[in-house]
Design a protein around this motif. Structure first.
Motif, PDB file in Angstrom:
ATOM      1  N   TYR A   1       0.836  -1.204   0.000  1.00  0.00           N
ATOM      2  CA  TYR A   1       0.000   0.000   0.000  1.00  0.00           C
ATOM      3  C   TYR A   1       0.870   1.253   0.000  1.00  0.00           C
ATOM      4  N   LEU A   2       1.915   1.282   0.806  1.00  0.00           N
ATOM      5  CA  LEU A   2       2.800   2.449   0.861  1.00  0.00           C
ATOM      6  C   LEU A   2       3.516   2.676  -0.470  1.00  0.00           C
ATOM      7  N   VAL A   3       4.013   1.605  -1.058  1.00  0.00           N
ATOM      8  CA  VAL A   3       4.720   1.732  -2.341  1.00  0.00           C
ATOM      9  C   VAL A   3       3.750   2.175  -3.430  1.00  0.00           C
ATOM     10  N   LEU A   4       2.561   1.609  -3.436  1.00  0.00           N
ATOM     11  CA  LEU A   4       1.554   1.985  -4.430  1.00  0.00           C
ATOM     12  C   LEU A   4       1.151   3.450  -4.270  1.00  0.00           C
ATOM     13  N   ARG A   5       0.998   3.887  -3.047  1.00  0.00           N
ATOM     14  CA  ARG A   5       0.609   5.273  -2.788  1.00  0.00           C
ATOM     15  C   ARG A   5       1.686   6.243  -3.263  1.00  0.00           C
ATOM     16  N   MET A   6       2.931   5.931  -2.978  1.00  0.00           N
ATOM     17  CA  MET A   6       4.021   6.813  -3.397  1.00  0.00           C
ATOM     18  C   MET A   6       4.166   6.812  -4.922  1.00  0.00           C
ATOM     19  N   THR A   7       3.997   5.663  -5.527  1.00  0.00           N
ATOM     20  CA  THR A   7       4.075   5.575  -6.985  1.00  0.00           C
ATOM     21  C   THR A   7       2.939   6.361  -7.639  1.00  0.00           C
ATOM     22  N   ALA A   8       1.748   6.277  -7.074  1.00  0.00           N
ATOM     23  CA  ALA A   8       0.606   7.017  -7.634  1.00  0.00           C
ATOM     24  C   ALA A   8       0.837   8.521  -7.551  1.00  0.00           C
ATOM     25  N   VAL A   9       1.305   8.994  -6.415  1.00  0.00           N
ATOM     26  CA  VAL A   9       1.581  10.427  -6.279  1.00  0.00           C
ATOM     27  C   VAL A   9       2.631  10.859  -7.295  1.00  0.00           C
ATOM     28  N   SER A  10       3.676  10.056  -7.438  1.00  0.00           N
ATOM     29  CA  SER A  10       4.755  10.399  -8.372  1.00  0.00           C
ATOM     30  C   SER A  10       4.270  10.421  -9.813  1.00  0.00           C
ATOM     31  N   LEU A  11       3.529   9.407 -10.217  1.00  0.00           N
ATOM     32  CA  LEU A  11       3.078   9.330 -11.612  1.00  0.00           C
ATOM     33  C   LEU A  11       2.080  10.424 -11.967  1.00  0.00           C
ATOM     34  N   TYR A  12       1.129  10.678 -11.078  1.00  0.00           N
ATOM     35  CA  TYR A  12       0.150  11.722 -11.380  1.00  0.00           C
ATOM     36  C   TYR A  12       0.782  13.104 -11.374  1.00  0.00           C
ATOM     37  N   ALA A  13       1.696  13.358 -10.448  1.00  0.00           N
ATOM     38  CA  ALA A  13       2.365  14.660 -10.425  1.00  0.00           C
ATOM     39  C   ALA A  13       3.306  14.811 -11.617  1.00  0.00           C
ATOM     40  N   ALA A  14       3.931  13.724 -12.045  1.00  0.00           N
ATOM     41  CA  ALA A  14       4.825  13.777 -13.204  1.00  0.00           C
ATOM     42  C   ALA A  14       4.063  13.959 -14.508  1.00  0.00           C
ATOM     43  N   ALA A  15       2.778  13.639 -14.507  1.00  0.00           N
ATOM     44  CA  ALA A  15       1.969  13.795 -15.722  1.00  0.00           C
ATOM     45  C   ALA A  15       1.874  15.258 -16.154  1.00  0.00           C
ATOM     46  N   ILE A  16       1.983  16.178 -15.215  1.00  0.00           N
ATOM     47  CA  ILE A  16       1.968  17.606 -15.566  1.00  0.00           C
ATOM     48  C   ILE A  16       3.145  17.921 -16.480  1.00  0.00           C
ATOM     49  N   TYR A  17       4.316  17.465 -16.093  1.00  0.00           N
ATOM     50  CA  TYR A  17       5.521  17.709 -16.892  1.00  0.00           C
ATOM     51  C   TYR A  17       5.414  17.029 -18.251  1.00  0.00           C
ATOM     52  N   GLU A  18       4.966  15.787 -18.258  1.00  0.00           N
ATOM     53  CA  GLU A  18       4.860  15.033 -19.507  1.00  0.00           C
ATOM     54  C   GLU A  18       3.886  15.703 -20.485  1.00  0.00           C
ATOM     55  N   GLN A  19       2.735  16.125 -19.975  1.00  0.00           N
ATOM     56  CA  GLN A  19       1.738  16.747 -20.847  1.00  0.00           C
ATOM     57  C   GLN A  19       2.165  18.136 -21.318  1.00  0.00           C
ATOM     58  N   SER A  20       2.919  18.850 -20.478  1.00  0.00           N
ATOM     59  CA  SER A  20       3.359  20.189 -20.901  1.00  0.00           C
ATOM     60  C   SER A  20       4.401  20.109 -22.008  1.00  0.00           C
ATOM     61  N   LYS A  21       5.150  19.021 -22.076  1.00  0.00           N
ATOM     62  CA  LYS A  21       6.166  18.857 -23.118  1.00  0.00           C
ATOM     63  C   LYS A  21       5.635  18.143 -24.364  1.00  0.00           C
ATOM     64  N   ALA A  22       4.450  17.548 -24.277  1.00  0.00           N
ATOM     65  CA  ALA A  22       3.893  16.787 -25.401  1.00  0.00           C
ATOM     66  C   ALA A  22       3.511  17.674 -26.576  1.00  0.00           C
ATOM     67  N   THR A  23       3.376  18.956 -26.342  1.00  0.00           N
ATOM     68  CA  THR A  23       2.967  19.893 -27.381  1.00  0.00           C
ATOM     69  C   THR A  23       4.055  20.092 -28.431  1.00  0.00           C
ATOM     70  N   LYS A  24       5.302  19.849 -28.063  1.00  0.00           N
ATOM     71  CA  LYS A  24       6.420  20.114 -28.983  1.00  0.00           C
ATOM     72  C   LYS A  24       6.317  19.352 -30.291  1.00  0.00           C
ATOM     73  N   SER A  25       5.911  18.109 -30.230  1.00  0.00           N
ATOM     74  CA  SER A  25       5.879  17.290 -31.447  1.00  0.00           C
ATOM     75  C   SER A  25       4.932  17.874 -32.494  1.00  0.00           C
ATOM     76  N   VAL A  26       3.806  18.411 -32.036  1.00  0.00           N
ATOM     77  CA  VAL A  26       2.852  19.006 -32.971  1.00  0.00           C
ATOM     78  C   VAL A  26       3.424  20.294 -33.562  1.00  0.00           C
ATOM     79  N   LEU A  27       4.075  21.085 -32.737  1.00  0.00           N
ATOM     80  CA  LEU A  27       4.621  22.355 -33.215  1.00  0.00           C
ATOM     81  C   LEU A  27       5.763  22.147 -34.212  1.00  0.00           C
ATOM     82  N   PHE A  28       6.506  21.086 -34.038  1.00  0.00           N
ATOM     83  CA  PHE A  28       7.584  20.801 -34.982  1.00  0.00           C
ATOM     84  C   PHE A  28       7.060  20.338 -36.335  1.00  0.00           C
ATOM     85  N   SER A  29       5.808  19.898 -36.372  1.00  0.00           N
ATOM     86  CA  SER A  29       5.240  19.424 -37.638  1.00  0.00           C
ATOM     87  C   SER A  29       4.404  20.496 -38.353  1.00  0.00           C
ATOM     88  N   VAL A  30       4.496  21.736 -37.902  1.00  0.00           N
ATOM     89  CA  VAL A  30       3.779  22.821 -38.582  1.00  0.00           C
ATOM     90  C   VAL A  30       4.395  23.004 -39.968  1.00  0.00           C
TER      91      VAL A  30
END
Length: 196
Positions: free
Chosen positions: A98-127
């Motif tokens: 439970y502790l490992v799962l909880r820490m992993t969930a917090v890490s993955l969901y918080a890291a999703a902000i960074y991942e989604q903010s950088k995902a825009t680059k691929s579209v902009l490079f294909s303009v």
């Protein structure tokens, strides 16, 4: 505390995901400069919101990670004690998982902000080159230079690599505990042999 960080992270990453879906729908098509200006302004607003969110909840993120890491290390320390019954072993496995799962969930969901903010680059490079404008150029520069993520009071940044760093720290702690426990067992055995 963990749920608070997870819910805010989901909300923030979903806003970036909406922007990314809009850009994916126009990928490769010629769009007017006014469209790219509006997209860049939206990204600026999301950027400011992310930085404000990080300023407000970074102490909570730090406390969440410190709390989770402390209890995981405490569980590992308790794992070296002999388990008297099967129920004790089941409880240990459940609580540690439970502790490992909880820490992993917090890490993955918080890291999703960074991942989604950088995902825009691929579209902009294909303009298309005939549609490339100063707004696209400014947005690419902003995405490349901005680090839009949650931090723990600027001590660490929550990205996917943080999970590996924390896992490495936990494994190192467990190795030290096992070695320390083996040395203590040898010392106790030697004292017993001397007394006999």
């Amino acid at each position: 505390m963990d749920l608070f960080v997870i819910v805010l992270s989901i909300a923030m990453s979903e806003r970036y995901k909406q922007l990314n879906m809009l850009l994916k729908s126009v990928e490769g098509r010629a769009m007017p400069i006014s469209f790219w200006k509006k997209v860049r302004e939206t990204y600026n607003e999301l950027s400011r919101l992310t930085k404000t969110l990080d300023d407000l909840i970074s102490p909570i993120v730090l406390l969440s990670f410190a709390n989770n890491l402390y209890f995981i290390c405490l569980q590992l320390l308790n794992s070296l004690k002999p388990m008297n019954s099967i129920w004790h072993a089941i409880y240990f496995v459940y609580s540690f998982s439970y502790l490992v799962l909880r820490m992993t969930a917090v890490s993955l969901y918080a890291a999703a902000i960074y991942e989604q903010s950088k995902a825009t680059k691929s579209v902009l490079f294909s303009v298309p080159s005939d549609n490339y404008c100063i707004e696209v150029s400014r947005m690419i520069l902003q995405i490349a230079s901005d680090e839009l993520l949650l931090t723990g009071c600027r001590f660490f940044s929550v990205t996917r690599t943080l999970i590996l760093t924390v896992a490495g720290t936990i494994v190192t702690y467990e190795i030290v505990l096992v070695q320390f426990n083996a040395v203590n067992a040898d010392i106790k055995r030697n004292r017993t042999l001397v007394c006999m």
